[in-house]
Design a protein around this motif. Structure first.
Motif, PDB file in Angstrom:
ATOM      1  N   ALA A  25      10.061 -13.527  34.014  1.00 50.97           N
ATOM      2  CA  ALA A  25       8.940 -14.124  34.736  1.00 50.97           C
ATOM      3  C   ALA A  25       9.312 -14.491  36.174  1.00 50.97           C
ATOM      4  O   ALA A  25       8.478 -14.383  37.070  1.00 50.97           O
ATOM      5  CB  ALA A  25       8.456 -15.365  33.995  1.00 50.97           C
ATOM      6  N   GLU A  26      10.556 -14.879  36.395  1.00 50.10           N
ATOM      7  CA  GLU A  26      10.993 -15.260  37.736  1.00 50.10           C
ATOM      8  C   GLU A  26      10.949 -14.059  38.685  1.00 50.10           C
ATOM      9  O   GLU A  26      10.531 -14.186  39.835  1.00 50.10           O
ATOM     10  CB  GLU A  26      12.404 -15.854  37.685  1.00 50.10           C
ATOM     11  N   LYS A  28       9.001 -11.426  38.407  1.00 46.40           N
ATOM     12  CA  LYS A  28       7.584 -11.117  38.641  1.00 46.40           C
ATOM     13  C   LYS A  28       6.987 -12.080  39.662  1.00 46.40           C
ATOM     14  O   LYS A  28       6.216 -11.685  40.527  1.00 46.40           O
ATOM     15  CB  LYS A  28       6.787 -11.192  37.341  1.00 46.40           C
ATOM     16  N   LYS A  29       7.367 -13.365  39.567  1.00 41.28           N
ATOM     17  CA  LYS A  29       6.873 -14.372  40.497  1.00 41.28           C
ATOM     18  C   LYS A  29       7.359 -14.073  41.918  1.00 41.28           C
ATOM     19  O   LYS A  29       6.590 -14.138  42.873  1.00 41.28           O
ATOM     20  CB  LYS A  29       7.344 -15.756  40.055  1.00 41.28           C
ATOM     21  N   LYS A  30       8.633 -13.723  42.056  1.00 40.58           N
ATOM     22  CA  LYS A  30       9.187 -13.418  43.374  1.00 40.58           C
ATOM     23  C   LYS A  30       8.566 -12.152  43.958  1.00 40.58           C
ATOM     24  O   LYS A  30       8.322 -12.071  45.156  1.00 40.58           O
ATOM     25  CB  LYS A  30      10.705 -13.275  43.298  1.00 40.58           C
ATOM     26  N   GLN A  32       5.530 -11.134  43.404  1.00 42.56           N
ATOM     27  CA  GLN A  32       4.193 -11.515  43.853  1.00 42.56           C
ATOM     28  C   GLN A  32       4.255 -12.318  45.145  1.00 42.56           C
ATOM     29  O   GLN A  32       3.415 -12.143  46.027  1.00 42.56           O
ATOM     30  CB  GLN A  32       3.448 -12.297  42.771  1.00 42.56           C
ATOM     31  N   GLU A  33       5.264 -13.171  45.292  1.00 42.43           N
ATOM     32  CA  GLU A  33       5.442 -13.911  46.541  1.00 42.43           C
ATOM     33  C   GLU A  33       5.678 -12.941  47.697  1.00 42.43           C
ATOM     34  O   GLU A  33       5.154 -13.127  48.798  1.00 42.43           O
ATOM     35  CB  GLU A  33       6.604 -14.887  46.429  1.00 42.43           C
TER      36      GLU A  33
END
Length: 61
Positions: A25-26, A28-30, A32-33
């Protein structure tokens, strides 16, 4: 094109590319950022934002 917009788009591209293939998940979050930063730079330069998910491989329209 503004220098600031080009820098944001470039930095966002790098962050997105480094993290788009991660499974957690980390990552994927990065990714998206990075996409958000890239789009911010694109909008500043008068380009349309990218709307596909990071890592989808769709060509730019």
């Amino acid at each position: 094109m503004s220098i600031r917009g080009e820098i944001k788009e470039g930095a966002g591209f790098v962050k997105e590319e480094l993290n788009e293939h991660g499974k957690d998940a980390e990552s994927k979050k990065k990714a998206q950022e990075g996409r958000d930063l890239r789009n911010e730079g694109r909008v500043e330069d008068g380009k349309a934002p990218k709307t596909t998910p990071p890592g989808s491989g769709h060509p730019e329209k």
